[in-house]
Design an enzyme around this catalytic site. Structure first.
Site, PDB file in Angstrom:
ATOM      1  N   ARG A  52       0.874  -1.177   0.000  1.00  0.00           N
ATOM      2  CA  ARG A  52       0.000   0.000   0.000  1.00  0.00           C
ATOM      3  C   ARG A  52       0.911   1.227   0.000  1.00  0.00           C
ATOM      4  NH1 ARG A  52       2.446   1.990   3.756  1.00  0.00           N
ATOM      5  NH2 ARG A  52       0.879   3.613   3.785  1.00  0.00           N
ATOM      6  N   GLN A 200      -1.913   2.372  10.074  1.00  0.00           N
ATOM      7  CA  GLN A 200      -0.615   2.499   9.386  1.00  0.00           C
ATOM      8  C   GLN A 200       0.383   3.269  10.247  1.00  0.00           C
ATOM      9  OE1 GLN A 200      -3.568   3.045   7.908  1.00  0.00           O
ATOM     10  NE2 GLN A 200      -3.557   2.561   5.738  1.00  0.00           N
ATOM     11  N   ASP A 241      -1.868  10.680  -2.250  1.00  0.00           N
ATOM     12  CA  ASP A 241      -2.238   9.657  -3.239  1.00  0.00           C
ATOM     13  C   ASP A 241      -2.551  10.265  -4.594  1.00  0.00           C
ATOM     14  OD1 ASP A 241      -2.811   8.341  -0.522  1.00  0.00           O
ATOM     15  OD2 ASP A 241      -2.733   6.729  -2.006  1.00  0.00           O
TER      16      ASP A 241
END
Ligand code: MRU
Length: 349
Positions: A52, A200, A241
């Site tokens: 990821r 995360q 992102d």
């Protein structure tokens, strides 16, 4: 600072004709690499968060195209391009927000279009995937220096999610800046949000910083307002992102809230991302596709149901921070302060 410790963390490795992905779902308890020989399995690994982080997804997808081309050429030598095109579509459906995925697939596709139909494409495509990987690491190191230069000695910083070596080809974007600034003595303290629902921050960022010898203090993201109000933070530093043409920034859910808090409390807000994260085809943040993930991720923790039976959950994986709340976008092409559409156009020209 120990350089070998920093570079020790590799989320994506190409070795002995296979793709190895560090299974980030198991960190920090176990360090397990899964092996991939089929591109569809890599697409699943991306969807299921084995790998990821936007740049790491792009690098993995590039290597997956090599696997797809190998299988297609072996199965139907002269018709391999059509078979690869089908696999590219599967990869493109793996996650919608990180534009690095589509950027890497387009770069591989452009090369495929130039290749002869009757020659084995593997070596040429592998060289391109390796280039994408190496360029990402080099970009991160450049951004590390450029971002660190903005940070005054003695600063206290807060980061969100994981934008480190684990999320990239290596070194990291936001964590790359934190690494470089720490090594230069500019950072006194690093806070990391734990980052629900995948944690995360607690699982990956804390582990990664400690591997590099950088002390880290975790907090529930709900503590950020209180922390900033107490005057304990100078910079919020995050990755992205996808960045729209006007400088709006999509990043892990919760980033927008941090940006609002930062502006309210006079804390500066830095976004660190390679130019492969900038999507000039998307005019504004509202048009960035935001991934909605399974409600189970919110209703459960570590595989156990924690929410009341019958409760529903809303689980957007990302949010969009307007450019007006961003003090600096740091890229390998340069730093854009107070970003807007004109400045982004000049950066990407
Ligand atoms: O859902 P994830 O873990 O893939 O989200 C990752 C992030 O939001 C990162 O901040 C972003 O991809 C930048 S990584 C350098």
């Amino acid at each position: 600072m120990n350089e070998t410790m920093q570079d020790d963390i590799e989320a994506v490795i190409w070795r002995r004709d296979r793709l190895l992905l560090l299974d980030q779902r198991l960190l920090p308890a176990q360090r397990v690499y899964l092996e991939y020989e089929q591109s569809a399995a890599v697409a699943r690994a991306i969807s299921e968060m084995v790998v990821r982080g936007a740049p790491a997804i792009g690098v993995s997808a590039a290597y997956a195209v090599v696997l797809a081309a190998r299988a297609a050429f072996r199965a139907a030598a002269s018709n391999w391009k059509q078979a690869v095109a089908d696999e590219l579509e599967v990869l493109a459906r793996s996650r919608p927000t990180a534009v690095n995925l589509f950027w890497a697939l387009q770069r591989m596709q452009a090369l495929i279009e130039c290749l002869p139909a009757d020659e084995d494409p593997e070596a040429v495509l592998l060289a391109e995937a390796r280039r994408i990987h190496e360029e990402d690491i080099a970009a991160n190191r450049r951004m590390g220096d450029a971002g660190a230069a903005l940070i005054a000695p003695g600063s206290r910083v807060l980061t969100h999610c994981n934008a480190g070596a684990l999320a990239t080809g290596g070194y990291g974007t936001a964590l790359g800046v934190i690494r470089s600034a720490w090594r230069q003595g500019r950072i006194d303290k690093v806070y990391a949000d734990e980052t629900r629902p995948w944690l995360q921050g607690a699982r990956l960022t804390a582990w990664e910083l400690l591997q590099s010898g950088i002390p880290v203090t975790l907090q529930a993201e709900a503590a950020a307002a209180h922390l900033m109000k107490s005057g304990a933070i100078d910079w919020v530093i995050v990755g992205s992102d996808r960045i729209a043409a006007n400088g709006d920034v999509a990043n892990k859910i919760g980033t927008y809230g941090l940006a609002v808090l930062a502006r309210h409390h006079g804390v500066r807000f830095m976004v660190v991302a390679p130019s492969s994260t900038i999507d000039m085809a998307i005019a504004r943040g509202e048009d960035i596709p935001i991934e909605q993930r399974d409600s189970e991720e919110v209703l459960c923790l570590a595989g156990r149901r924690i929410a009341a039976e019958g409760a529903e959950a809303w689980n957007p994986a990302f949010d969009v921070t307007p450019a007006a709340l961003v003090d600096a976008i740091v890229t390998e092409r340069g730093v854009v302060e107070q970003p807007d559409a004109d400045k982004m156009r000049v950066l990407m020209a």
